[in-house]
Design a protein around this motif. Sequence first.
Motif, short mmCIF file in Angstrom:
data_model
loop_
_atom_site.label_atom_id
_atom_site.label_comp_id
_atom_site.label_asym_id
_atom_site.label_seq_id
_atom_site.Cartn_x
_atom_site.Cartn_y
_atom_site.Cartn_z
N GLY A 229 0.70 -1.60 -0.10
CA GLY A 229 -0.18 0.36 0.17
C GLY A 229 0.35 1.33 -0.21
O GLY A 229 0.58 2.23 -0.60
N GLY A 230 2.20 1.05 0.79
CA GLY A 230 2.71 2.47 1.25
C GLY A 230 3.66 2.62 -0.52
O GLY A 230 3.87 4.02 -0.88
N LEU A 231 3.80 1.55 -0.87
CA LEU A 231 4.64 1.75 -2.27
C LEU A 231 4.27 2.56 -3.59
O LEU A 231 4.20 2.91 -4.45
N THR B 292 10.33 -4.51 -7.38
CA THR B 292 9.65 -3.70 -8.19
C THR B 292 9.20 -2.17 -8.32
O THR B 292 9.21 -1.11 -9.09
N LEU B 293 7.58 -2.35 -7.28
CA LEU B 293 7.71 -1.11 -6.87
C LEU B 293 8.62 -0.35 -6.33
O LEU B 293 8.50 1.08 -6.84
N VAL C 4 1.31 9.60 5.57
CA VAL C 4 0.43 8.81 4.26
C VAL C 4 0.78 7.34 5.73
O VAL C 4 2.33 6.90 5.92
N PHE C 5 0.06 7.15 6.56
CA PHE C 5 0.05 5.79 7.29
C PHE C 5 0.29 4.24 6.87
O PHE C 5 -1.11 4.02 6.85
N ASN C 6 0.77 3.90 6.26
CA ASN C 6 0.82 2.50 5.74
C ASN C 6 1.22 1.12 6.30
O ASN C 6 2.30 0.59 6.84
N ALA D 218 -4.21 -4.67 -1.21
CA ALA D 218 -3.19 -3.13 -0.35
C ALA D 218 -3.31 -2.68 -1.57
O ALA D 218 -3.17 -1.05 -1.42
N ALA D 219 -2.77 -2.84 -3.22
CA ALA D 219 -2.50 -1.85 -3.66
C ALA D 219 -4.04 -0.73 -4.51
O ALA D 219 -3.22 -0.06 -4.07
#
Length: 526
Positions: A14-16, A233-234, A278-280, A483-484
């Motif tokens: 999610g964060g990436l 990759t991300l 942003v809190f992942n 998550a993405a």
Amino acid sequence: MSTARVVVIGAGIGGLVTALELASNGVDVTVLERAGGPGGKLREVAPGGVAMDAGPTVFTMRWVFDELFDALGLRLADHLALQPVSVLARHAWRGDQRLDLFADIARSADAIGRFAGAAESRGYLAFCERARGIYRALEMPFLRGTRPTPLSLVRRAGWRGLPELLRISPFATLASELGRHFTDPRLRQLFGRYATYCGSSPFLAPATLMLVAHVEQDGVWLVDGGMHRIAQTLAALARQRGATLRFDAPVDEILVRGDAACGVRLADGETLAADAVVFNGDVAALTSGLLGGAVFDACAPAVPTSRSLSALTLNLLAPTDGFPLSRHTVFFADDPAREFDDIFRDRLLPASPTVYVCAQDRGGDEIGATPASGTAERLLLIVNAPPVGDLRPFTQEELARCEAQTFRTLSRCGLQVTRHPERTVRTTPQDFERLFPATGGALYGQASHGWAASFRRPGARSRLPGLFLAGGSVHPGPGVPMAALSGRQAAASVIARLTATGPQRSRRPSTSTSAPTATPGGTSTP
């Protein structure tokens, strides 16, 4: 927009994704991750010095990543090599009772007919049609939408989608609804396992989780290089787009000035100002005060008794014999009701566990690679466990007893595994709690028990202006593609705020409204 600065806490999927989208839109993004590399729960370990996946093992809902890469002007196929599988999973019960499910519904129906009879095959086809209808009803208003309410879900579906929405059986449990399609208890046990994909019990989770069957039939892929390659990759693409990724950088506190998040303070005392944070991570870390008192009530409090499943996992480099493993094989317990009672009611390791085995050197079809006899292969074994890593750590005797029963379950079905301690990495609920603080080791946020559970997950916008959320504990839920999606929603929400308010970097962060220092390393990353 080009002068706006955003801090993302946590380099999980999610964060990436959040960082990648923001950086691609000209935002100055810094990702802070307490671990030594990206991925969060999409992690990798190396028993015997050989790297293997230690988290999620299947790649589904490919459209999520196709759309993400399209939005970035890229092609997914140019960055990740994906191979479709024909065998979704092999399933085994006592003795030689085995059943393969296939990406091809007709093949699965034929296999079920041979395994349990023509009536069960017809029940399976009806089940698949029902799963397809549930997915179709929920994809646009729920999966792709921002955090829904029951009313907004109906409104988003529109009058054309309302009939399908009314047929999704939200008030029935998955176990009870499966009883309408299957009389064979083995098949009810097999398809009830879909509840565990979001960390829940089939006896408590809603029947809407039947949609998982359609998700699998829509495509399952293997990722060349392993699932951890997705995170790598991300992360590389985010850097290429200008994001800064800092590892071994735990955040102690989210800083607040006035009525908005304005930066972070790291465990070493460094302060970073930001126009948005942003809190992942699992929202339980926020509501437990691990990121400071100023954000304590940014979300509804997480209730420990509502936590999702944890796990006892074993990564092994070991030879196997006696059972033809597929890439994904499930060895079922004799008594599924007792298994979930042990976990959710009694908070114990299951006395008779179901065991999932991911044989990472095997292909996803009938003619996939099979290691030569006696050759060590990369295995991940997962047993469901209660999320009590912060409440009641299991003793070595309890863990050893569960491990012994785990291998008895495999042996009962014919699989022999030659284990060596120096080629084994064990992860317990207590270990998951250390990796993801304030969760007790829960791997999916809150459990999806009851019809309203999905509506209790927070969305991308927290209660605190300037603080946004991403990851498996927020809408639309756990799992790599979910998550993405949460990361994309967080990025869109941040951009909307920055567009509306403009960058505020001249406002220096202050700790005057914050509680004393939170526990070092208090961030968690899915």
